[in-house]
Motif scaffolding. Structure first.
Motif, PDB file in Angstrom:
ATOM      1  N   ALA A 188     -29.368 -60.855 -32.761  1.00 55.47           N
ATOM      2  CA  ALA A 188     -29.454 -61.389 -31.401  1.00 55.47           C
ATOM      3  C   ALA A 188     -29.697 -60.319 -30.348  1.00 55.47           C
ATOM      4  CB  ALA A 188     -28.175 -62.162 -31.062  1.00 55.47           C
ATOM      5  N   HIS A 189     -29.251 -59.098 -30.598  1.00 60.34           N
ATOM      6  CA  HIS A 189     -29.392 -58.025 -29.604  1.00 60.34           C
ATOM      7  C   HIS A 189     -29.708 -56.717 -30.310  1.00 60.34           C
ATOM      8  CE1 HIS A 189     -27.956 -60.011 -25.838  1.00 60.34           C
ATOM      9  NE2 HIS A 189     -27.384 -60.830 -26.715  1.00 60.34           N
ATOM     10  N   GLY A 190     -30.194 -55.756 -29.523  1.00 56.83           N
ATOM     11  CA  GLY A 190     -30.484 -54.441 -30.057  1.00 56.83           C
ATOM     12  C   GLY A 190     -29.242 -53.622 -30.328  1.00 56.83           C
ATOM     13  N   SER A 191     -28.087 -54.019 -29.769  1.00 56.85           N
ATOM     14  CA  SER A 191     -26.811 -53.380 -30.051  1.00 56.85           C
ATOM     15  C   SER A 191     -25.775 -54.485 -30.213  1.00 56.85           C
ATOM     16  CB  SER A 191     -26.429 -52.401 -28.930  1.00 56.85           C
ATOM     17  OG  SER A 191     -26.380 -53.069 -27.686  1.00 56.85           O
ATOM     18  N   ASN A 192     -24.501 -54.124 -30.271  1.00 61.23           N
ATOM     19  CA  ASN A 192     -23.462 -55.097 -30.599  1.00 61.23           C
ATOM     20  C   ASN A 192     -23.422 -56.267 -29.624  1.00 61.23           C
ATOM     21  OD1 ASN A 192     -22.709 -53.602 -32.762  1.00 61.23           O
ATOM     22  ND2 ASN A 192     -20.831 -52.802 -31.889  1.00 61.23           N
ATOM     23  N   VAL A 193     -23.176 -57.451 -30.158  1.00 56.68           N
ATOM     24  CA  VAL A 193     -22.967 -58.648 -29.338  1.00 56.68           C
ATOM     25  C   VAL A 193     -21.500 -58.685 -28.909  1.00 56.68           C
ATOM     26  CG1 VAL A 193     -23.131 -61.157 -29.263  1.00 56.68           C
ATOM     27  CG2 VAL A 193     -24.758 -59.849 -30.629  1.00 56.68           C
ATOM     28  N   THR A 251     -26.039 -65.538 -25.315  1.00 52.37           N
ATOM     29  CA  THR A 251     -25.314 -64.396 -25.848  1.00 52.37           C
ATOM     30  C   THR A 251     -25.401 -63.232 -24.874  1.00 52.37           C
ATOM     31  OG1 THR A 251     -27.271 -63.597 -27.048  1.00 52.37           O
ATOM     32  CG2 THR A 251     -25.767 -65.072 -28.234  1.00 52.37           C
ATOM     33  N   GLY A 252     -24.385 -62.399 -24.874  1.00 48.09           N
ATOM     34  CA  GLY A 252     -24.365 -61.188 -24.065  1.00 48.09           C
ATOM     35  C   GLY A 252     -24.023 -60.002 -24.937  1.00 48.09           C
ATOM     36  N   GLY A 253     -24.667 -58.854 -24.680  1.00 50.84           N
ATOM     37  CA  GLY A 253     -24.502 -57.730 -25.586  1.00 50.84           C
ATOM     38  C   GLY A 253     -24.220 -56.414 -24.913  1.00 50.84           C
ATOM     39  N   GLU A 254     -23.989 -55.441 -25.771  1.00 44.45           N
ATOM     40  CA  GLU A 254     -23.764 -54.070 -25.326  1.00 44.45           C
ATOM     41  C   GLU A 254     -25.028 -53.489 -24.707  1.00 44.45           C
ATOM     42  OE1 GLU A 254     -20.619 -51.278 -25.147  1.00 44.45           O
ATOM     43  OE2 GLU A 254     -20.590 -53.149 -26.252  1.00 44.45           O
ATOM     44  N   LYS A 312     -12.598 -41.824 -28.532  1.00 42.19           N
ATOM     45  CA  LYS A 312     -13.225 -43.089 -28.920  1.00 42.19           C
ATOM     46  C   LYS A 312     -13.652 -43.912 -27.702  1.00 42.19           C
ATOM     47  CE  LYS A 312     -10.713 -43.489 -33.312  1.00 42.19           C
ATOM     48  NZ  LYS A 312     -11.879 -43.553 -34.208  1.00 42.19           N
ATOM     49  N   GLN A 313     -13.798 -43.289 -26.554  1.00 39.89           N
ATOM     50  CA  GLN A 313     -14.167 -44.014 -25.345  1.00 39.89           C
ATOM     51  C   GLN A 313     -15.583 -44.577 -25.409  1.00 39.89           C
ATOM     52  OE1 GLN A 313     -11.908 -44.505 -22.508  1.00 39.89           O
ATOM     53  NE2 GLN A 313     -10.708 -44.014 -24.322  1.00 39.89           N
ATOM     54  N   ASN A 314     -16.452 -43.936 -26.166  1.00 43.93           N
ATOM     55  CA  ASN A 314     -17.855 -44.345 -26.197  1.00 43.93           C
ATOM     56  C   ASN A 314     -18.190 -45.255 -27.375  1.00 43.93           C
ATOM     57  OD1 ASN A 314     -18.435 -42.781 -23.885  1.00 43.93           O
ATOM     58  ND2 ASN A 314     -18.713 -40.940 -25.150  1.00 43.93           N
ATOM     59  N   VAL A 315     -17.154 -45.730 -28.075  1.00 42.55           N
ATOM     60  CA  VAL A 315     -17.399 -46.667 -29.167  1.00 42.55           C
ATOM     61  C   VAL A 315     -17.948 -47.966 -28.593  1.00 42.55           C
ATOM     62  CG1 VAL A 315     -16.302 -48.005 -31.004  1.00 42.55           C
ATOM     63  CG2 VAL A 315     -15.608 -45.643 -30.595  1.00 42.55           C
ATOM     64  N   GLU A 316     -18.927 -48.573 -29.253  1.00 41.00           N
ATOM     65  CA  GLU A 316     -19.540 -49.796 -28.756  1.00 41.00           C
ATOM     66  C   GLU A 316     -18.683 -51.014 -29.075  1.00 41.00           C
ATOM     67  OE1 GLU A 316     -23.427 -50.059 -30.383  1.00 41.00           O
ATOM     68  OE2 GLU A 316     -24.300 -48.593 -29.012  1.00 41.00           O
TER      69      GLU A 316
END
Length: 704
Positions: free
Chosen positions: A19-24, A39-42, A682-686
């Motif tokens: 659905a998206h190029g990165s995590n939903v 849907t909305g994604g990262e 871990k602040q930049n984890v998706e």
């Protein structure tokens, strides 16, 4: 290893796609038709879909941070999307343009709902506040404050005069929009409340919680009418039958059908859909949708085979309620068939063409907090599929997303007596507007097409064109780049293994099921296609003894912990679980403690904090979530005490009780500072994990 789930034949897996190029991060179904999804994604985009089709219809961009909440309007002509920065954007789907950008929240948006009349929208946030927005006047009307944690769900009443809110703090609050005040607070749940729904006819509110129960509230007396037995898992989403006959409650891998007055369970459907996010009814079917990383999956349940609408009940139960016409009554005293008061859903008439705002207002926000024309200029609607867009969002005679008379239900699951392997895979013509492309249905999905549909498809096929079979439309990218190769044996590239329940991680179930005429390849070894029954059983049983030994040991350990716990010695039970050096046992124990905050004290915190550090560093997503939830509980309930005790000046004289408390607080503070370094890294984890770690960082900063 993961967990194999047996799926009921009344439920089928409709589709799965990228659905998206990165995590939903979020999704929502259109509850009027059940045929559209957002849907909305990262990747900061909002994508529109037609249920049953893997092609993106329209992609909305303009947000500057990840999307955290999405919601359709009541007529599905508008969609709202909230981001991690607290910004809210509202889009007109028919015109394919941005309507408004609204800002004012100080943290992630987590819940949204449109007013029944469409001119207002409500938003709930991680900042614990609820805001009511006037879409036309470009600003916040009122801010409702009262929750102590994130607002998980918002729902307007059918008459538009109330709004119900559900919080991570386990409370359900009912607000009077006209007076701008809290009507009542319902606190019977013992865990976070995830979903709310008003009964379509009666003065009745249902709430579903992680404490595994659904509760029904009488909105005249504000008392709990009944509650479910709690035999299922945490309830993730609920929805009333369109006629209000029953309540559908979606839990992990299971759909429950409940009644009330008296409380009873009509039916249980083993769906196998994992961590479902939203459910909606479409004709005689129920659609369930969920996401995992970049993929979205949809499932369909045939409600004609589910009690109380059909099927065979497992045991005798009271007759389901029937819809009967209530005696005529004035609108102010309208009663439902059960005798309970009904909502008056007719829109009140105004005296002038300029609509007046009936709700209590707060002082206008300063300039710069509300509508931002510059943000609107950067918001773009990219129509990916013009044909589907015109058909769904721009019909010829007014906007109507309700299923038409030509809309067919989704393919039903195969009947019990028809083996799927015996049904040949027929070509099915999928009609996209004026073009017809034959699509080959794989064998496992062939049984889902009825003979009448197959005959109709063959009649529609043009004989002049040769049949060219195309692969099934699964896992297609919504953008121009080709889809990533998908394999059942592939493990995600991230260091954290997701808690996927559809199939075990890193394991192809098909490898254990020999196929006729096709050599079986497993772990680089090729097995002959004419494998004997004994060889097949040997392949299936490979590693079984080792797994049984592991599970038996874990069961024995949990039995020891349970015996000590029920004996009244909780401290000894915790120490015993810690000394077993089995993270799975600690996770099981923490999952119980998280829902019982009253059991925690400084001794428990001091004993559990060293292991929370290990859980947060685990490669298993479920372990990480458990560690983060326990750490949040410690920081919120004991953070102020730890900070105050550690920073307090030395006392005069000897105070043994204070010295013991200081020793425990210093130990907890030391472990919290050790965890801080991990959380900072871990602040930049998706995805949701990244949002959780950012929330933990703010909580740890309040203790420093």
């Amino acid at each position: 290893m993961g967990e194999l789930v047996v799926r009921d034949l009344r439920c089928s897996h409709l589709e799965e796609f990228v659905a998206h190029g990165s995590n939903v991060n979020c999704l929502a179904l259109g509850h009027k038709s059940g045929r559209v999804m957002v849907t909305g994604g990262e990747d900061k985009k909002v994508n529109m879909w037609a249920v049953g089709k893997p092609n993106c219809i329209m992609s909305l961009s303009g947000h500057t941070s990840a999307i955290e909440a999405v919601r359709f309007g009541n007529s599905e002509e508008m969609v709202a999307a909230g981001s991690m920065s607290g910004a809210l954007k509202i889009w007109d789907l028919e015109a394919a343009k941005i309507v408004r950008t609204l800002t004012g929240h100080k943290a992630n948006l987590r819940s949204l709902d449109f007013h029944p009349y469409g001119d207002f929208v409500a938003s709930g946030s991680l900042d614990t506040n609820i805001k009511l927005w006037d879409i036309k006047r470009k600003g916040c009307i009122f801010t409702y404050k009262g929750h102590t944690n994130c607002v998980n769900c918002l729902r307007f009443s059918p008459d538009g005069r109330w709004i119900a809110s559900a919080g991570e703090d386990g409370s359900v609050k009912l607000w009077d929009l006209t007076a701008g005040k809290l009507l009542t607070e319902l606190n019977d749940h013992t865990g976070p409340v995830n979903s709310l729904e008003f009964h379509p006819n009666e003065f009745l509110l249902a709430s579903g919680s992680s404490d595994r129960t659904a509760k029904y509230w009488d909105l005249e007396t504000f008392q709990c009418v009944s509650t479910t037995d709690g035999e299922c898992g945490g309830i993730r989403s609920i929805s009333f039958h369109p006629d209000g006959l029953c309540l559908y409650a979606a839990t992990q891998d299971v759909l429950k059908v409940y009644g009330w007055e008296p409380a009873r369970c009509y039916d249980t459907v083993a769906t196998g859909w994992g961590k479902v996010v939203d459910i909606a009814t479409a004709q005689s079917q129920l659609i369930g949708a969920l996401y995992s990383q970049t993929n979205v999956s949809t499932y369909v349940v045939d409600l004609q085979k589910v009690q109380p609408m059909g099927g065979v009940p497992a045991e005798p139960s009271p007759e389901p309620p029937t819809v009967q016409a209530a005696p005529a009554a004035p609108p102010a005293q309208r009663l439902s068939a059960s005798g309970r008061k009904s909502f008056q859903t007719d829109r009140p008439q105004t005296q002038s063409t300029k609509q007046q705002n009936p709700y209590k207002e707060e002082p206008q926000e300063p300039a710069g907090q509300g509508d931002d024309p510059e943000d609107d200029a950067q918001s773009v609607a990219d129509i990916k599929d013009p044909n589907d867009y015109r058909e769904i969002f721009q019909p010829r005679h007014g906007l109507s997303h309700s299923p038409t008379t030509t809309a067919q239900p989704f393919p039903a699951p195969p009947d019990d007596g028809i083996p799927e392997k015996d049904i040949p895979p027929p070509p099915v013509i999928v009609k996209h507007n004026t073009r017809q492309q034959p699509v080959h249905v794989p064998p496992q999905r062939a049984a889902q097409s009825s003979p009448s549909q197959q005959t109709q498809s063959r009649q529609q096929q043009q004989p002049a064109q040769p049949a060219q079979f195309a692969p099934p439309p699964v896992s297609q990218q919504p953008h121009s780049q080709p889809p990533a190769p998908h394999s059942a044996t592939s493990v995600p590239a991230s260091t954290v293994i997701p808690s996927q329940r559809e199939q075990p991680v890193g394991l192809a179930v098909e490898d254990f099921l020999p196929k006729r005429g096709v050599p079986v390849v497993n772990e680089g070894q090729s097995y002959p296609s004419n494998m004997s029954e004994a060889e097949a059983i040997s392949t299936i049983m490979k590693g079984h003894d080792a797994m049984v030994a592991v599970m038996s040991s874990r069961t024995k350990n949990l039995s020891i912990v349970r015996a000590l716990w029920t004996g009244g010695n909780m401290k000894t039970a915790l120490d015993s679980a810690v000394n077993m050096n089995d993270q799975a046992v600690i996770v099981d124990l923490l999952n119980v403690l998280i829902f019982k905050p009253a059991l925690w004290n400084l001794d428990v915190c001091l004993g559990m904090l060293p292991h929370l550090k290990d859980l947060i560093n685990s490669k298993y997503e479920s372990y990480v979530h458990c560690g983060c939830s326990a750490l949040k509980l410690v920081l919120k309930n004991f953070g102020p005490v730890i900070k105050e005790t550690v920073n307090a000046p030395p006392s005069i004289g000897v105070d043994i009780t204070r010295e013991e408390r200081l020793r425990r607080c210093r130990g907890c503070f030391k472990y919290l500072m050790d965890v801080r370094d991990i959380v900072d890294g871990k602040q930049n984890v998706e995805g949701k994990l990244g949002s959780t770690f950012r929330e933990l960082k703010l909580l740890i900063q309040s203790v420093e």
